[in-house]
Design a protein around this motif. Sequence first.
Motif, PDB file in Angstrom:
ATOM      1  N   CYS A  16       0.839  -1.191   0.000  1.00 25.89           N
ATOM      2  CA  CYS A  16       0.000   0.000   0.000  1.00 25.89           C
ATOM      3  C   CYS A  16       0.883   1.253   0.000  1.00 25.89           C
ATOM      4  O   CYS A  16       1.836   1.352   0.773  1.00 25.89           O
ATOM      5  CB  CYS A  16      -0.898  -0.013   1.247  1.00 25.89           C
ATOM      6  SG  CYS A  16      -1.949   1.433   1.416  1.00 25.89           S
ATOM      7  N   CYS A  19       0.356   2.908   3.653  1.00 27.84           N
ATOM      8  CA  CYS A  19       0.697   2.338   4.963  1.00 27.84           C
ATOM      9  C   CYS A  19       1.615   1.117   4.905  1.00 27.84           C
ATOM     10  O   CYS A  19       1.932   0.536   5.937  1.00 27.84           O
ATOM     11  CB  CYS A  19      -0.574   1.960   5.714  1.00 27.84           C
ATOM     12  SG  CYS A  19      -1.369   0.485   5.067  1.00 27.84           S
ATOM     13  N   CYS A  35      -4.156  -0.923   0.226  1.00 30.81           N
ATOM     14  CA  CYS A  35      -4.469  -2.137   0.987  1.00 30.81           C
ATOM     15  C   CYS A  35      -5.985  -2.174   1.230  1.00 30.81           C
ATOM     16  O   CYS A  35      -6.692  -1.223   0.901  1.00 30.81           O
ATOM     17  CB  CYS A  35      -3.739  -2.107   2.333  1.00 30.81           C
ATOM     18  SG  CYS A  35      -4.363  -0.802   3.410  1.00 30.81           S
ATOM     19  N   HIS A  38      -7.402   0.762   3.267  1.00 30.91           N
ATOM     20  CA  HIS A  38      -7.369   2.036   2.553  1.00 30.91           C
ATOM     21  C   HIS A  38      -8.303   2.070   1.343  1.00 30.91           C
ATOM     22  O   HIS A  38      -8.784   3.144   0.976  1.00 30.91           O
ATOM     23  CB  HIS A  38      -5.923   2.417   2.183  1.00 30.91           C
ATOM     24  CG  HIS A  38      -5.203   3.087   3.323  1.00 30.91           C
ATOM     25  ND1 HIS A  38      -4.131   2.522   3.984  1.00 30.91           N
ATOM     26  CD2 HIS A  38      -5.464   4.264   3.941  1.00 30.91           C
ATOM     27  CE1 HIS A  38      -3.749   3.340   4.963  1.00 30.91           C
ATOM     28  NE2 HIS A  38      -4.541   4.393   4.963  1.00 30.91           N
TER      29      HIS A  38
HETATM   30 ZN   LIG Z   1      -2.919   0.968   3.463  1.00 27.87          ZN
END
Ligand SMILES: [Zn+2]
Length: 313
Positions: A16, A19, A35, A38
Amino acid sequence: MMVLSNEGVKCGVPHCSLCNEPAVLFQRHLDRHLCKAHVIADMELRVTNTIKTRQMIAPGDCIAVALSGGKDSTALLFLLHRLLPQWENVRLVAITIDEGISGYREETMHSAEQLTRRLGIEHHCITFSALFGNSLDTFLEGRESQACSICGILRKKALVVSAQQAGATKLATGHNLDDEAQSVLMNVFRNDLPRLVRNSGVDSSGKFITRIKPLSLIPEKEIAVYLILNDVWNELPECPYTRYAMRREVRSMLSDFEYKHPGTMFNLMKSKEKIECCGKGSVISESLRSCRECGDPCSGDLCQVCLLRQTFD
Ligand SMILES: [Zn+2]
Ligand SMILES: [Zn+2]
């Protein structure tokens, strides 16, 4: 974890961009991986922003969600149900139109019923037979090539009637970015600029129920991913009449273009907005009149439904 696209990644599993968790979606137009958490947060934020910037929902609204049972309308109902606490005293009802398409509608109807039961949402169903005297299959005998335009005209009417019967103040449909971008191109190809302008989500004339399209800036692929991640994905049959549609050709051409030139669909929507602005008060926009037969708003003497009804007799 499933990875739907790993383009743009030189080696290994993509992570991601926000993150560093394993990615499940690649947004080509932003060159960004997301991800699961998200994808969900990003989708809900973007839909909220569309609703707020276009003032689609007001306190006290009763929103009728056109629920065909397919993926877009399923995502729309699911998302609105989740986002609703942001608005004061707003209520949802779901409406499903049974056009009478044998071998197709039964399954999507079942899926719509399951979802409304799961979310605890009031569900209204209306059939073409009850409203227009016959099923779509019967109306289309011998004119299958016009299936989508005839169905579209009758469906629109059925949705409005059903939303009004349910006491709704707004009618929400699940049109996504791909649908909307296709419509822009199709209206240009047909030289139908009044329709291009008319297609805009919010009607301020007060003559008919306001239609809203909260998913109009969300790509179809992202809606599918959102449904899978929320465990509401349902593989359903495709309407048997789509093989006759011009939309199918435009869809294939446009997805090809979007792949080669990411952002094409967003750009089409921005162009449409500019045309809408320029078109206000000009020859492009038509003034609304009332249908001679039924009183519905229309641009000519008769509305599209009444015109169509004449050809059925
Ligand atoms: Zn993420
Ligand atoms: Zn009419």
